[in-house]
Design a protein around this motif. Structure first.
Motif, PDB file in Angstrom:
ATOM      1  N   ARG A 169     -20.513 -16.895 -48.178  1.00 39.55           N
ATOM      2  CA  ARG A 169     -19.506 -16.362 -47.242  1.00 39.55           C
ATOM      3  C   ARG A 169     -19.709 -14.860 -47.019  1.00 39.55           C
ATOM      4  O   ARG A 169     -19.680 -14.380 -45.874  1.00 39.55           O
ATOM      5  CB  ARG A 169     -18.113 -16.636 -47.808  1.00 39.55           C
ATOM      6  CG  ARG A 169     -16.993 -15.850 -47.147  1.00 39.55           C
ATOM      7  CD  ARG A 169     -15.661 -16.204 -47.745  1.00 39.55           C
ATOM      8  NE  ARG A 169     -14.600 -15.321 -47.324  1.00 39.55           N
ATOM      9  CZ  ARG A 169     -13.307 -15.636 -47.350  1.00 39.55           C
ATOM     10  NH1 ARG A 169     -12.935 -16.821 -47.786  1.00 39.55           N
ATOM     11  NH2 ARG A 169     -12.397 -14.770 -46.954  1.00 39.55           N
ATOM     12  N   PHE A 170     -19.930 -14.123 -48.092  1.00 43.60           N
ATOM     13  CA  PHE A 170     -20.101 -12.677 -47.967  1.00 43.60           C
ATOM     14  C   PHE A 170     -21.408 -12.334 -47.250  1.00 43.60           C
ATOM     15  O   PHE A 170     -21.453 -11.392 -46.448  1.00 43.60           O
ATOM     16  CB  PHE A 170     -20.059 -12.022 -49.351  1.00 43.60           C
ATOM     17  CG  PHE A 170     -18.745 -12.184 -50.076  1.00 43.60           C
ATOM     18  CD1 PHE A 170     -17.559 -12.324 -49.379  1.00 43.60           C
ATOM     19  CD2 PHE A 170     -18.697 -12.188 -51.463  1.00 43.60           C
ATOM     20  CE1 PHE A 170     -16.334 -12.474 -50.042  1.00 43.60           C
ATOM     21  CE2 PHE A 170     -17.497 -12.325 -52.139  1.00 43.60           C
ATOM     22  CZ  PHE A 170     -16.311 -12.475 -51.434  1.00 43.60           C
ATOM     23  N   LEU A 171     -22.471 -13.081 -47.526  1.00 46.72           N
ATOM     24  CA  LEU A 171     -23.730 -12.862 -46.825  1.00 46.72           C
ATOM     25  C   LEU A 171     -23.557 -13.100 -45.328  1.00 46.72           C
ATOM     26  O   LEU A 171     -24.099 -12.368 -44.494  1.00 46.72           O
ATOM     27  CB  LEU A 171     -24.815 -13.784 -47.382  1.00 46.72           C
ATOM     28  CG  LEU A 171     -25.452 -13.401 -48.709  1.00 46.72           C
ATOM     29  CD1 LEU A 171     -26.353 -14.520 -49.213  1.00 46.72           C
ATOM     30  CD2 LEU A 171     -26.253 -12.103 -48.562  1.00 46.72           C
ATOM     31  N   ARG A 172     -22.822 -14.127 -44.998  1.00 41.64           N
ATOM     32  CA  ARG A 172     -22.591 -14.430 -43.583  1.00 41.64           C
ATOM     33  C   ARG A 172     -21.802 -13.299 -42.918  1.00 41.64           C
ATOM     34  O   ARG A 172     -22.063 -12.933 -41.763  1.00 41.64           O
ATOM     35  CB  ARG A 172     -21.846 -15.758 -43.464  1.00 41.64           C
ATOM     36  CG  ARG A 172     -21.646 -16.229 -42.025  1.00 41.64           C
ATOM     37  CD  ARG A 172     -20.985 -17.584 -41.973  1.00 41.64           C
ATOM     38  NE  ARG A 172     -21.868 -18.639 -42.445  1.00 41.64           N
ATOM     39  CZ  ARG A 172     -21.671 -19.332 -43.573  1.00 41.64           C
ATOM     40  NH1 ARG A 172     -20.620 -19.053 -44.342  1.00 41.64           N
ATOM     41  NH2 ARG A 172     -22.512 -20.280 -43.931  1.00 41.64           N
ATOM     42  N   LYS A 173     -20.838 -12.758 -43.639  1.00 44.49           N
ATOM     43  CA  LYS A 173     -20.039 -11.667 -43.092  1.00 44.49           C
ATOM     44  C   LYS A 173     -20.890 -10.428 -42.837  1.00 44.49           C
ATOM     45  O   LYS A 173     -20.748  -9.760 -41.797  1.00 44.49           O
ATOM     46  CB  LYS A 173     -18.902 -11.314 -44.059  1.00 44.49           C
ATOM     47  CG  LYS A 173     -18.010 -10.161 -43.583  1.00 44.49           C
ATOM     48  CD  LYS A 173     -16.903  -9.878 -44.568  1.00 44.49           C
ATOM     49  CE  LYS A 173     -16.016  -8.741 -44.076  1.00 44.49           C
ATOM     50  NZ  LYS A 173     -15.274  -9.091 -42.836  1.00 44.49           N
ATOM     51  N   ALA A 187     -26.279 -13.591 -61.819  1.00 46.52           N
ATOM     52  CA  ALA A 187     -26.072 -13.727 -60.370  1.00 46.52           C
ATOM     53  C   ALA A 187     -27.319 -14.182 -59.630  1.00 46.52           C
ATOM     54  O   ALA A 187     -27.226 -14.594 -58.470  1.00 46.52           O
ATOM     55  CB  ALA A 187     -25.591 -12.399 -59.788  1.00 46.52           C
ATOM     56  N   THR A 188     -28.487 -14.136 -60.260  1.00 45.50           N
ATOM     57  CA  THR A 188     -29.726 -14.400 -59.527  1.00 45.50           C
ATOM     58  C   THR A 188     -29.803 -15.817 -58.986  1.00 45.50           C
ATOM     59  O   THR A 188     -30.135 -16.023 -57.813  1.00 45.50           O
ATOM     60  CB  THR A 188     -30.950 -14.111 -60.413  1.00 45.50           C
ATOM     61  OG1 THR A 188     -30.841 -14.863 -61.636  1.00 45.50           O
ATOM     62  CG2 THR A 188     -31.045 -12.631 -60.753  1.00 45.50           C
ATOM     63  N   ALA A 189     -29.521 -16.820 -59.816  1.00 43.57           N
ATOM     64  CA  ALA A 189     -29.665 -18.213 -59.374  1.00 43.57           C
ATOM     65  C   ALA A 189     -28.686 -18.560 -58.256  1.00 43.57           C
ATOM     66  O   ALA A 189     -29.095 -19.091 -57.215  1.00 43.57           O
ATOM     67  CB  ALA A 189     -29.525 -19.160 -60.565  1.00 43.57           C
ATOM     68  N   PRO A 190     -27.380 -18.290 -58.409  1.00 45.11           N
ATOM     69  CA  PRO A 190     -26.472 -18.633 -57.306  1.00 45.11           C
ATOM     70  C   PRO A 190     -26.703 -17.817 -56.048  1.00 45.11           C
ATOM     71  O   PRO A 190     -26.454 -18.301 -54.938  1.00 45.11           O
ATOM     72  CB  PRO A 190     -25.073 -18.383 -57.894  1.00 45.11           C
ATOM     73  CG  PRO A 190     -25.282 -17.529 -59.081  1.00 45.11           C
ATOM     74  CD  PRO A 190     -26.635 -17.851 -59.610  1.00 45.11           C
ATOM     75  N   THR A 191     -27.206 -16.588 -56.173  1.00 48.65           N
ATOM     76  CA  THR A 191     -27.493 -15.786 -54.984  1.00 48.65           C
ATOM     77  C   THR A 191     -28.702 -16.346 -54.242  1.00 48.65           C
ATOM     78  O   THR A 191     -28.705 -16.436 -53.008  1.00 48.65           O
ATOM     79  CB  THR A 191     -27.728 -14.320 -55.372  1.00 48.65           C
ATOM     80  OG1 THR A 191     -26.560 -13.811 -56.031  1.00 48.65           O
ATOM     81  CG2 THR A 191     -28.018 -13.479 -54.148  1.00 48.65           C
ATOM     82  N   LEU A 192     -29.728 -16.733 -54.986  1.00 55.12           N
ATOM     83  CA  LEU A 192     -30.882 -17.393 -54.361  1.00 55.12           C
ATOM     84  C   LEU A 192     -30.439 -18.674 -53.668  1.00 55.12           C
ATOM     85  O   LEU A 192     -30.876 -18.974 -52.544  1.00 55.12           O
ATOM     86  CB  LEU A 192     -31.942 -17.690 -55.427  1.00 55.12           C
ATOM     87  CG  LEU A 192     -33.164 -18.507 -54.983  1.00 55.12           C
ATOM     88  CD1 LEU A 192     -33.895 -17.828 -53.837  1.00 55.12           C
ATOM     89  CD2 LEU A 192     -34.112 -18.728 -56.163  1.00 55.12           C
ATOM     90  N   ALA A 193     -29.554 -19.428 -54.307  1.00 59.29           N
ATOM     91  CA  ALA A 193     -29.053 -20.661 -53.704  1.00 59.29           C
ATOM     92  C   ALA A 193     -28.297 -20.382 -52.413  1.00 59.29           C
ATOM     93  O   ALA A 193     -28.479 -21.074 -51.402  1.00 59.29           O
ATOM     94  CB  ALA A 193     -28.153 -21.399 -54.699  1.00 59.29           C
ATOM     95  N   ALA A 194     -27.432 -19.356 -52.432  1.00 63.42           N
ATOM     96  CA  ALA A 194     -26.644 -19.037 -51.236  1.00 63.42           C
ATOM     97  C   ALA A 194     -27.546 -18.623 -50.080  1.00 63.42           C
ATOM     98  O   ALA A 194     -27.332 -19.035 -48.931  1.00 63.42           O
ATOM     99  CB  ALA A 194     -25.651 -17.923 -51.565  1.00 63.42           C
ATOM    100  N   ALA A 195     -28.569 -17.813 -50.362  1.00 65.96           N
ATOM    101  CA  ALA A 195     -29.489 -17.390 -49.302  1.00 65.96           C
ATOM    102  C   ALA A 195     -30.260 -18.576 -48.737  1.00 65.96           C
ATOM    103  O   ALA A 195     -30.476 -18.685 -47.517  1.00 65.96           O
ATOM    104  CB  ALA A 195     -30.454 -16.333 -49.855  1.00 65.96           C
TER     105      ALA A 195
END
Length: 411
Positions: free
Chosen positions: A165-169, A183-191
């Motif tokens: 959501r924040f990346l999209r914003k 934070a690395t794994a969930p951030t990679l997943a979100a991207a």
């Protein structure tokens, strides 16, 4: 119920806490200028017995960019019940571009703070450094004890969805993302999910000291997570938030358990912070005292993690390695790192990191197979432990300059 019992004991100690604070104030008053040892002793006692405090503010009023002091404005620009997106904005630079050059806006920098026992303010030094390069956005995760039950559950998937959501914003075209530790794994997943949906992914992704593939060179942290059933963690480290908090009744891993584990695993860091504080007290250097006390308070800024999130992380990241096996699904959507073809990728590890094993972060390069080789880099920093990756000399002198050069190469 250790949580309720400890809260009761802290309540009983409140009078001693107040007495210790008054003692510290007395010994540091203008009438008593020569008693630094007594002041430090009273202050240490106050910090020992006080109730768990609110996290200290980031308090970044200005940063030095080149030879100028630039004011910084902090505000929350988006939020969920479990996370605030905190923006640090630099004042516009009143400098005209040189002849023949066009003014280009600095990039947005999205710092994904770990949710692993500490408040995001532990990365204040990181934020302050990154503000030299552009405006900074930080995921400031909430203390689960302060989130009412009505807000619902919070699991690892919810973490990924919040980052997405924040990346999209922010938009991806001019955003450099840095994810630290957990934070690395969930951030990679979100991207990857953004790219899969046909949306613009981040311009670059820098992963720092995080467990992308915990099958590689497991550390004591990995072995603990992998050698115990989820029921063991549920029975051993999960408790219920007592009535005095907004999240009363929520099942959490209390911050005091995590802090004890962190100090036990890295006593040298706690000792170094305490030694720096006592030295500054003995020298009666007001600036050094303030800086050392701030560092201590930031390191002690702990939070409770929701039960679902902790157990999901243990299962998905450490036990079943869903990301490494290509089996992670978030809300029914499969996480596919090969979808990140246009995002530049940088991974950073420390050669003395005893939290994230060697090669675990660099494994992201194998997963993100579609990224061209010219848009990749990986660094293993010598004589560098886990915390050195984002604070202290290694961060300032080696890692941050290298990250800036990496960003310049992918614009």
């Amino acid at each position: 119920m250790w949580y309720a019992w400890l809260e009761a004991q802290r309540g009983l100690m409140q009078s001693l806490s107040n007495w210790a604070m008054r003692g510290c104030d007395a010994w540091t008053s203008p009438a008593m200028p020569c008693m630094p040892v007594a002041a430090a002793g009273y202050d240490w006692l106050y910090r020992l017995v006080r109730p768990t405090p609110a996290p200290p503010p980031f308090g970044i009023a200005a940063v030095t960019v080149g030879d100028r002091s630039v004011p910084v404005v902090e505000q929350v620009v988006d939020s969920t019940p479990f996370c605030a997106l905190r923006q640090f904005t630099r004042a516009p630079a009143p400098v005209a571009p040189r002849r023949g050059q066009s003014r280009t806006a600095p990039p947005d920098i999205f710092l994904c703070a770990p949710l692993a026992g500490h408040h995001a303010v532990m990365l204040r030094e990181t934020v302050e450094t990154l503000l030299q390069d552009g405006d900074v956005y930080v995921t400031d995760w909430a203390n689960a004890r302060d989130v009412p039950l009505a807000a619902g559950r919070f699991g690892l998937d919810d973490y990924v969805l919040a980052v997405e959501r924040f990346l999209r914003k922010l938009g991806g075209a001019h955003t450099h993302v840095i994810a630290v530790c957990q934070a690395t794994a969930p951030t990679l997943a979100a991207a990857a999910l953004l790219a899969r949906a046909g949306e613009v992914p981040p311009l670059s992704l820098t992963l720092v000291g995080g467990p992308i593939d915990t099958r590689l060179n497991p550390t004591a942290v990995d072995r603990l997570a992998q050698s115990h059933r989820l029921d063991w963690f549920r029975d051993t480290v999960i408790d219920t938030v007592p009535p005095r908090y907004a999240g009363s009744g929520r099942r959490v891993c209390p911050g005091f358990i995590q802090h004890a584990a962190i100090v036990a695993a890295h006593p040298h860091r706690q000792l170094a912070l305490e030694s720096r504080y006592w030295s500054s007290r003995l020298s009666a250097d007001a600036t050094a005292i303030a800086n050392s006390l701030r560092a201590l308070n930031e390191y002690a800024a702990i939070l409770d993690m929701a039960e679902d999130y902790l157990l999901d992380t243990i299962r998905v990241i450490f036990q079943e390695q869903h990301l490494a096996h290509g089996e992670w699904r978030v809300g029914g959507r499969r996480v596919q790192p090969p979808d990140l073809a246009s995002t530049a990728l940088c991974t950073v590890e420390g050669d003395r990191d005893d939290i994230t094993g060697a090669g675990q972060t660099h494994a992201a390069h194998t997963l993100c197979s579609a990224i061209p080789v010219q848009k990749r880099c990986r660094w293993t920093i010598p004589d560098c432990d886990h915390y050195d990756l984002f604070t202290g000399p290694r961060w300032h002198e080696v890692i941050h300059p290298a990250v800036v050069r990496f960003w310049a190469s992918v614009r």
